[in-house]
Design an enzyme around this catalytic site. Structure first.
Site, PDB file in Angstrom:
ATOM      1  N   TRP A 122      -8.823   1.848  12.247  1.00  0.00           N
ATOM      2  CA  TRP A 122      -7.663   0.749  11.810  1.00  0.00           C
ATOM      3  C   TRP A 122      -6.959   0.152  12.937  1.00  0.00           C
ATOM      4  O   TRP A 122      -6.784  -0.597  12.806  1.00  0.00           O
ATOM      5  CB  TRP A 122      -7.169   1.990  10.514  1.00  0.00           C
ATOM      6  CG  TRP A 122      -5.779   1.359   9.884  1.00  0.00           C
ATOM      7  CD1 TRP A 122      -5.539  -0.833  10.208  1.00  0.00           C
ATOM      8  CD2 TRP A 122      -4.595   0.911   9.730  1.00  0.00           C
ATOM      9  NE1 TRP A 122      -4.290  -0.640   9.573  1.00  0.00           N
ATOM     10  CE2 TRP A 122      -4.010   0.617   9.651  1.00  0.00           C
ATOM     11  CE3 TRP A 122      -4.460   3.329   9.416  1.00  0.00           C
ATOM     12  CZ2 TRP A 122      -2.874   0.530   8.272  1.00  0.00           C
ATOM     13  CZ3 TRP A 122      -3.400   3.013   8.591  1.00  0.00           C
ATOM     14  CH2 TRP A 122      -2.473   1.833   7.855  1.00  0.00           C
ATOM     15  N   ASP A 149     -11.454   2.327   3.737  1.00  0.00           N
ATOM     16  CA  ASP A 149     -11.125   3.131   3.937  1.00  0.00           C
ATOM     17  C   ASP A 149     -10.667   3.950   2.991  1.00  0.00           C
ATOM     18  O   ASP A 149      -9.228   3.888   3.225  1.00  0.00           O
ATOM     19  CB  ASP A 149     -10.267   2.417   4.183  1.00  0.00           C
ATOM     20  CG  ASP A 149     -10.601   0.920   4.874  1.00  0.00           C
ATOM     21  OD1 ASP A 149     -11.988   1.510   5.419  1.00  0.00           O
ATOM     22  OD2 ASP A 149     -10.586  -0.066   5.135  1.00  0.00           O
ATOM     23  N   GLN A 187      -4.489  -1.908  -2.952  1.00  0.00           N
ATOM     24  CA  GLN A 187      -4.501  -0.585  -3.000  1.00  0.00           C
ATOM     25  C   GLN A 187      -3.988   0.470  -3.473  1.00  0.00           C
ATOM     26  O   GLN A 187      -3.065   0.355  -4.068  1.00  0.00           O
ATOM     27  CB  GLN A 187      -4.678  -0.628  -1.283  1.00  0.00           C
ATOM     28  CG  GLN A 187      -5.206  -1.252  -0.755  1.00  0.00           C
ATOM     29  CD  GLN A 187      -4.619  -2.798   0.055  1.00  0.00           C
ATOM     30  OE1 GLN A 187      -4.482  -3.731  -0.903  1.00  0.00           O
ATOM     31  NE2 GLN A 187      -4.366  -3.604   1.382  1.00  0.00           N
ATOM     32  N   ARG A 221     -14.533   2.473  10.301  1.00  0.00           N
ATOM     33  CA  ARG A 221     -14.022   1.752  11.149  1.00  0.00           C
ATOM     34  C   ARG A 221     -13.116   1.805  11.438  1.00  0.00           C
ATOM     35  O   ARG A 221     -12.235   2.348  11.353  1.00  0.00           O
ATOM     36  CB  ARG A 221     -14.149   0.037  10.633  1.00  0.00           C
ATOM     37  CG  ARG A 221     -13.194   0.478   9.156  1.00  0.00           C
ATOM     38  CD  ARG A 221     -13.265  -1.254   8.748  1.00  0.00           C
ATOM     39  NE  ARG A 221     -12.300  -0.844   7.651  1.00  0.00           N
ATOM     40  CZ  ARG A 221     -12.105  -2.426   6.884  1.00  0.00           C
ATOM     41  NH1 ARG A 221     -12.747  -4.122   7.653  1.00  0.00           N
ATOM     42  NH2 ARG A 221     -11.980  -2.496   5.202  1.00  0.00           N
ATOM     43  N   ASP A 236      -8.606   3.680  -0.691  1.00  0.00           N
ATOM     44  CA  ASP A 236      -7.364   4.160   0.478  1.00  0.00           C
ATOM     45  C   ASP A 236      -6.375   5.647  -0.102  1.00  0.00           C
ATOM     46  O   ASP A 236      -5.337   5.525  -0.496  1.00  0.00           O
ATOM     47  CB  ASP A 236      -5.806   2.530   0.421  1.00  0.00           C
ATOM     48  CG  ASP A 236      -6.122   2.182   1.624  1.00  0.00           C
ATOM     49  OD1 ASP A 236      -7.436   1.729   2.153  1.00  0.00           O
ATOM     50  OD2 ASP A 236      -5.565   0.796   1.354  1.00  0.00           O
ATOM     51  N   THR A 242       0.841  -1.282   0.072  1.00  0.00           N
ATOM     52  CA  THR A 242      -0.552  -0.413  -0.123  1.00  0.00           C
ATOM     53  C   THR A 242       0.454   1.090   0.228  1.00  0.00           C
ATOM     54  O   THR A 242       0.537   2.286  -0.576  1.00  0.00           O
ATOM     55  CB  THR A 242      -0.855  -0.286   1.571  1.00  0.00           C
ATOM     56  OG1 THR A 242      -1.650  -1.210   0.918  1.00  0.00           O
ATOM     57  CG2 THR A 242      -1.815   1.464   1.380  1.00  0.00           C
TER      58      THR A 242
END
Length: 317
Positions: free
Chosen positions: A236, A178, A132, A234, A155, A103
């Site tokens: 991480w 996310d 990602q 959420r 991401d 990532t």
């Protein structure tokens, strides 16, 4: 001997003169079509002096700039300003599954330096949806992103260093999963946040001892057609902090609002809301481990107080 000394002094003079050509607050102009001083943004970044004590603008004319850029840690006080937010585009297409890249190497633009401003420009990761893919990766402190478009899928924005401070104003940010994540302190003011699939908007990894994480104020949360099951966030990491206040939450936001990622994080995650409106703002079915702020609590949460953890930086002055 005298002739040698004269020659040496002349060479030194020329060297100093050449080195100092861009050592001033003048604007550097980048144009892909060759009408500026530079054809790439990277070339303009390269001529900036280390640790400048003046404000340097890199003005980028309309065009598509396929560049993978780093603003290194020794550069500061730089502003990258686009001619047109929709038509001045920095783009690249790395994703996490290219040669096991992972990532954190997929960024289109990585900012390591402090006191960097992005204005009126698009930062895009347009890779295939195969992993990602970060568009903007930040590690520096006191970063401002004004009237920009940050485009990606999973991401999109990685705020990579705890304790660093970022201010986003009047930006458009989109992604899938996310797509705003990391440990930094980031304030989003008047931004449009668009979800492209049913998933999660934020994934804060705020450290336990950091009083603030992500704060969205006066933002508008929208979704692509057919998207109707989106979580606000959420955690991480255990103590993820995210607050939405005075925001317009679209009908795509799930009634429960938040997801725990791992069950034990219900005990530690700091998920907050205040005075939101719109079809997705009802708190009747919110998870019991999230919280609605009181007016007294909310009124003291301002950019000045949030960002005053190490100095009195206030980006809205």
């Amino acid at each position: 001997m005298k002739k040698l000394l004269t020659t040496t002094l002349l060479l030194l003079s020329l060297t100093v003169s050449a080195a100092g050509k861009y050592d001033n607050p003048d604007t550097l102009v980048v144009a892909r079509d060759g009408t500026g001083e530079f054809r790439t943004i990277d070339e303009a970044i390269e001529v900036c002096r280390a640790f400048m004590d003046y404000h340097k603008v890199i003005f980028v004319k309309k065009g598509i700039y396929k560049e993978k850029l780093v603003i290194p840690s020794w550069l500061q006080n730089i502003e990258i300003c686009g001619e047109d937010v929709n038509e001045t585009v920095i783009t690249y297409d790395d994703h996490a599954n290219i040669n096991k890249m992972g990532t954190f190497r997929t960024y289109t633009l990585k900012i390591e330096g402090n006191d960097i401003t992005l204005k009126n420009i698009t930062i895009e990761n347009n890779s295939a949806r195969l992993g990602q893919a970060v568009a903007l990766h930040t590690e520096g402190d006191r970063i401002k992103v004004i009237h920009c478009r940050i485009i990606g899928h999973q991401d999109t924005i990685y705020t990579g260093v705890a304790g660093t401070r970022l201010f986003f104003r009047d930006c458009y940010i989109c992604g899938t999963t996310d797509f705003i994540f990391g440990p930094s302190i980031a304030w989003f003011e008047g931004c449009t946040i668009e979800s492209l699939v049913n998933s999660y908007i934020t994934a804060a990894s705020t450290p336990k001892d950091q009083p603030f994480g992500y704060i969205f104020n006066n933002c508008r949360l929208t979704a692509k057609e057919g998207v109707n099951q989106v979580y606000l966030g959420r955690p991480w990491r255990d103590y993820g902090y995210t607050l939405f206040m005075n925001c317009d939450l679209g009908k795509h936001i799930r009634p429960e609002g938040w997801h725990h990622w791992e069950k034990q994080r219900e005990q530690t995650a700091r998920y907050l809301e205040y005075n939101n409106h719109g079809e997705g703002a009802s708190t009747k079915e919110r998870v019991v481990w999230s919280r609605q702020l009181t007016k007294k609590e909310a009124v003291v949460i301002t950019p000045e107080t949030v960002f005053s953890i190490s100095d009195r930086w206030n980006p809205v002055k």
